[in-house]
Structures are given as C-alpha cells and as structure tokens.
Design a protein around this motif. Structure first.
Motif, PDB file in Angstrom:
ATOM      1  N   ILE A 106       0.861  -1.177   0.000  1.00 18.71           N
ATOM      2  CA  ILE A 106       0.000   0.000   0.000  1.00 18.71           C
ATOM      3  C   ILE A 106       0.898   1.227   0.000  1.00 18.71           C
ATOM      4  O   ILE A 106       1.798   1.349   0.835  1.00 18.71           O
ATOM      5  CB  ILE A 106      -0.906   0.025   1.251  1.00 18.71           C
ATOM      6  CG1 ILE A 106      -1.796  -1.208   1.292  1.00 18.71           C
ATOM      7  CG2 ILE A 106      -1.734   1.300   1.287  1.00 18.71           C
ATOM      8  CD1 ILE A 106      -2.559  -1.362   2.588  1.00 18.71           C
ATOM      9  N   GLU A 107       0.665   2.129  -0.935  1.00 20.15           N
ATOM     10  CA  GLU A 107       1.388   3.403  -0.975  1.00 20.15           C
ATOM     11  C   GLU A 107       0.540   4.452  -0.255  1.00 20.15           C
ATOM     12  O   GLU A 107      -0.678   4.486  -0.414  1.00 20.15           O
ATOM     13  CB  GLU A 107       1.619   3.841  -2.427  1.00 20.15           C
ATOM     14  CG  GLU A 107       2.360   2.835  -3.272  1.00 20.15           C
ATOM     15  CD  GLU A 107       3.822   2.696  -2.893  1.00 20.15           C
ATOM     16  OE1 GLU A 107       4.434   3.689  -2.462  1.00 20.15           O
ATOM     17  OE2 GLU A 107       4.357   1.582  -3.035  1.00 20.15           O
ATOM     18  N   LEU A 108       1.205   5.289   0.525  1.00 19.56           N
ATOM     19  CA  LEU A 108       0.537   6.384   1.224  1.00 19.56           C
ATOM     20  C   LEU A 108       1.172   7.692   0.744  1.00 19.56           C
ATOM     21  O   LEU A 108       2.133   8.180   1.348  1.00 19.56           O
ATOM     22  CB  LEU A 108       0.696   6.212   2.739  1.00 19.56           C
ATOM     23  CG  LEU A 108       0.153   4.886   3.258  1.00 19.56           C
ATOM     24  CD1 LEU A 108       1.197   4.132   4.027  1.00 19.56           C
ATOM     25  CD2 LEU A 108      -1.068   5.116   4.074  1.00 19.56           C
ATOM     26  N   PRO A 109       0.679   8.270  -0.355  1.00 18.43           N
ATOM     27  CA  PRO A 109       1.351   9.418  -0.971  1.00 18.43           C
ATOM     28  C   PRO A 109       1.446  10.656  -0.080  1.00 18.43           C
ATOM     29  O   PRO A 109       2.346  11.471  -0.266  1.00 18.43           O
ATOM     30  CB  PRO A 109       0.515   9.694  -2.224  1.00 18.43           C
ATOM     31  CG  PRO A 109      -0.787   9.037  -1.987  1.00 18.43           C
ATOM     32  CD  PRO A 109      -0.533   7.887  -1.071  1.00 18.43           C
ATOM     33  N   LEU A 110       0.550  10.792   0.891  1.00 15.74           N
ATOM     34  CA  LEU A 110       0.601  11.940   1.807  1.00 15.74           C
ATOM     35  C   LEU A 110       1.457  11.655   3.035  1.00 15.74           C
ATOM     36  O   LEU A 110       1.694  12.534   3.851  1.00 15.74           O
ATOM     37  CB  LEU A 110      -0.816  12.351   2.231  1.00 15.74           C
ATOM     38  CG  LEU A 110      -1.768  12.723   1.088  1.00 15.74           C
ATOM     39  CD1 LEU A 110      -3.152  13.041   1.633  1.00 15.74           C
ATOM     40  CD2 LEU A 110      -1.219  13.905   0.299  1.00 15.74           C
ATOM     41  N   GLY A 111       1.901  10.397   3.184  1.00 16.24           N
ATOM     42  CA  GLY A 111       2.739  10.023   4.318  1.00 16.24           C
ATOM     43  C   GLY A 111       1.968   9.684   5.579  1.00 16.24           C
ATOM     44  O   GLY A 111       2.558   9.483   6.632  1.00 16.24           O
TER      45      GLY A 111
END
Length: 186
Positions: A106-111
């Motif tokens: 899972i990528e979390l682009p906002l961190g």
C-alpha cells in the motif's frame, strides 16, 4: 472473546491488551503505525488503523473467505489489487474488498493514513442477525456477497450522506468502544 482472530494486524509487536481490544505496533520499514483491534462478534473485528509512513506491506490474511470494509478518515492510500485493479482511497471513501483479492503493498502518498477496517469472516460471522436485532436482513453475509457479484472490490466515494456511518466510531470513548462498535456493525 478471542482478540484478533481474523485480521492480519497481529504480526506486529503487541503494545497493549485488554479484555476488549489489542493494540499492535505495525512492522514498517520507514515510519510508524499502530492498529487497535476490537472483536465485536464471532467472525467480525473492527480495527482502528493509524499509519505515518509512505508505504505499508500488509501480511497475508488468515481466511480467504473474508470481506474487509475500509473507511479512510484522513490521508490517502493507493494499492494494486491481485486482479490488477489500481485503487485510490481518499478521505471519506469506503472501500470494500474480498480478501481473495489481496494486495502486497500500500502506498501512502501523503505520508499518513487514519481509518477503520471492518473484517468479516463469512464462514464464522453470524448468519442470521434476526436474533440480535429484529428487522435486520435475513442473511447479512449474503447481502455483503452481492457487492462482489461482478468484481472482487467495490468503492463508494465520499458523500455527505454516508459520513455519519463512521464518524462516531473514531471519537467513541475507549471504555465504550466494544459496545458501540457492536451497535454500529448491526
């Protein structure tokens, strides 16, 4: 009631355990994450997920005949499903998936990400809810399965009309969460 018998979050370090929930520190290569798992009925768990990272690799699930309902309260997740479908889940969105359609990363682009995951094992969840609450559909598990007739995932984008379904689940007092979650699930 056994704690965390369905969801995959118990692979992390146990931080806290009480009679109604268990909190785990997630294994992340970069960042921090915790999840608190509340068993609400046999075969049904509610997990409060809080991640500060750009990537999360969940462990494989314990049962493939399981459905997960995810609600994103804050942040954003992007994941490529086993069937190749790319999902973007943002604030207020609800994402349902059959766990046979697993994702490895899972990528979390906002961190960051804060949300709820409701895990329902279709083999052990109560089939007939009429005994819990008069007027419920005959078979809730069959109702859930209808979402997956043509696909292994289903997305509901954020709408004002559905905000109330999950909003109280984030702010319920810790001591009342088990009972409150049972009411919300019903």
């Amino acid at each position: 009631m056994n704690l965390n018998t369905i969801s995959h979050f118990d692979k992390g370090a146990l931080l806290e355990e009480s009679n109604n929930h268990a909190t785990y520190k997630l294994k992340l290569t970069d960042g921090d994450g915790t999840v608190s798992v509340y068993p609400v009925f046999p075969g049904i768990e509610v997990a409060m997920v809080n991640i500060s990272s750009y990537k999360y690799s969940p462990d494989t699930v314990k049962s493939l005949n399981t459905v997960e309902i995810n609600h994103c309260w804050a942040g954003r997740v992007e994941c490529r499903m086993k069937d190749g479908c790319l999902q973007y889940v943002g604030e207020g969105d609800i994402f349902l998936r059959h766990l046979q359609n697993h994702f490895h990363s899972i990528e979390l682009p906002l961190g960051y990400y804060k949300g709820i995951a409701i895990t329902i094992d279709l083999d052990t969840a109560p089939v007939q809810w009429e005994s819990f609450l008069s007027g419920m559909p005959d078979n809730v598990c069959k109702t859930l399965e209808r979402f997956f007739l043509h696909d292994e995932c289903f997305m509901i984008q954020s709408k004002e009309q559905i905000k109330h379904i999950f909003s109280g689940m984030y702010s319920a007092p810790e001591a009342a969460r088990g009972a409150y979650y049972r009411l919300k699930i019903m």
